[in-house]
Write an enzyme that holds these catalytic residues in place. Structure first.
Site, PDB file in Angstrom:
ATOM      1  N   HIS A  22       0.846  -1.198   0.000  1.00  0.00           N
ATOM      2  CA  HIS A  22       0.000   0.000   0.000  1.00  0.00           C
ATOM      3  C   HIS A  22       0.883   1.251   0.000  1.00  0.00           C
ATOM      4  O   HIS A  22       0.683   2.168  -0.805  1.00  0.00           O
ATOM      5  CB  HIS A  22      -0.903  -0.021   1.236  1.00  0.00           C
ATOM      6  CG  HIS A  22      -1.733   1.209   1.417  1.00  0.00           C
ATOM      7  ND1 HIS A  22      -3.086   1.235   1.192  1.00  0.00           N
ATOM      8  CD2 HIS A  22      -1.400   2.474   1.816  1.00  0.00           C
ATOM      9  CE1 HIS A  22      -3.553   2.448   1.429  1.00  0.00           C
ATOM     10  NE2 HIS A  22      -2.554   3.220   1.819  1.00  0.00           N
ATOM     11  N   GLU A  23       1.878   1.276   0.881  1.00  0.00           N
ATOM     12  CA  GLU A  23       2.754   2.446   0.980  1.00  0.00           C
ATOM     13  C   GLU A  23       3.678   2.558  -0.232  1.00  0.00           C
ATOM     14  O   GLU A  23       3.897   3.656  -0.751  1.00  0.00           O
ATOM     15  CB  GLU A  23       3.570   2.379   2.270  1.00  0.00           C
ATOM     16  CG  GLU A  23       2.752   2.547   3.533  1.00  0.00           C
ATOM     17  CD  GLU A  23       2.046   3.889   3.616  1.00  0.00           C
ATOM     18  OE1 GLU A  23       2.535   4.867   3.015  1.00  0.00           O
ATOM     19  OE2 GLU A  23       0.997   3.961   4.280  1.00  0.00           O
ATOM     20  N   HIS A  26       2.046   4.270  -3.182  1.00  0.00           N
ATOM     21  CA  HIS A  26       2.017   5.731  -3.100  1.00  0.00           C
ATOM     22  C   HIS A  26       3.310   6.318  -3.662  1.00  0.00           C
ATOM     23  O   HIS A  26       3.289   7.276  -4.443  1.00  0.00           O
ATOM     24  CB  HIS A  26       1.859   6.193  -1.652  1.00  0.00           C
ATOM     25  CG  HIS A  26       0.490   6.013  -1.088  1.00  0.00           C
ATOM     26  ND1 HIS A  26      -0.650   6.425  -1.725  1.00  0.00           N
ATOM     27  CD2 HIS A  26       0.077   5.478   0.102  1.00  0.00           C
ATOM     28  CE1 HIS A  26      -1.708   6.149  -0.974  1.00  0.00           C
ATOM     29  NE2 HIS A  26      -1.288   5.567   0.136  1.00  0.00           N
TER      30      HIS A  26
END
Length: 219
Positions: A22-23, A26
């Protein structure tokens, strides 16, 4: 104790992948749109050690699992990693590109949920063996944690991804006023969590998400 160890073994990989990718997503999208901050910090990587937060990635999920085993029932399992640094001012079109950078994290969770659903489908379609049940349980955990993280992060509360998406979509002055909520975002989340409202909001949304996964993949 045996049940706790078994649960930790099943959930460890899905939680680790869900939070860290998820990170990383980004950072990857931020670099694509012109901000190299995360790249220079070494955060666009599949190495989980670069993303792990000792509390959010390890202690909180393990604690929730432990409590669910000891006392029964099941709170919503969630966690977090170290936030990827993004300098929105360095994006080519800061307000517009913020939407895609913010949406990348939940998008990664959606992709992983679909991947785990396919693995679950493979497991139930395969001849039963020693690894069939553990594979099904891990795939089920993967769908669950990715669904939770996707839906949680899409809540329109800055600094969650949904809040950043809202800031990107709102007209200029309204977006500026809405973004000023950000310092209060974490206290708002804690209030929702301890009041039970967070579970009441996410529970039906998660059930609907799991229903659509089951419907689409025939599981």
């Amino acid at each position: 104790m045996e049940s706790l160890i078994s649960n930790l073994a099943i959930w460890a990989l899905p939680v680790l992948l869900a939070i860290t990718l998820h990170e990383a997503a980004h950072g990857y999208v931020a670099r694509y749109f012109g901000d190299p901050t995360a790249d220079r910090a070494g955060r666009i990587t599949l190495n989980p050690l670069r993303h792990i937060d000792p509390v959010g990635t390890v202690l909180v999920p393990a604690g929730i699992l432990g409590l669910s085993v000891l006392f029964g029932g099941g709170g919503i399992l969630f966690g977090w990693a170290k936030p990827v640094p993004v300098d929105f001012g360095r994006l080519r079109r800061p307000k517009a590109d913020m939407l895609w950078v913010a949406a990348a994290g939940p998008g990664a969770n959606l992709a992983m949920a679909i991947g785990w659903a396919l693995l679950f489908k493979l497991a139930i379609s395969s001849p039963q063996g020693a690894f069939t049940i553990p594979m099904m349980k891990m795939a089920d955990a993967g769908m669950q944690i990715n669904g939770v993280l996707m839906l949680l992060n899409l809540l329109p509360i800055p600094p969650l991804d949904g809040g950043r998406i809202a800031v990107s979509l709102l007209p200029g002055r309204l977006a500026w006023h809405f973004s000023r909520i950000e310092p209060f975002g974490f206290p708002i989340l804690l209030l929702l969590l301890f009041s039970g409202l967070l579970g009441a909001i996410l529970g039906p949304m998660l059930a609907m998400f799991r229903f659509f996964l089951a419907l689409i993949f025939g599981i």
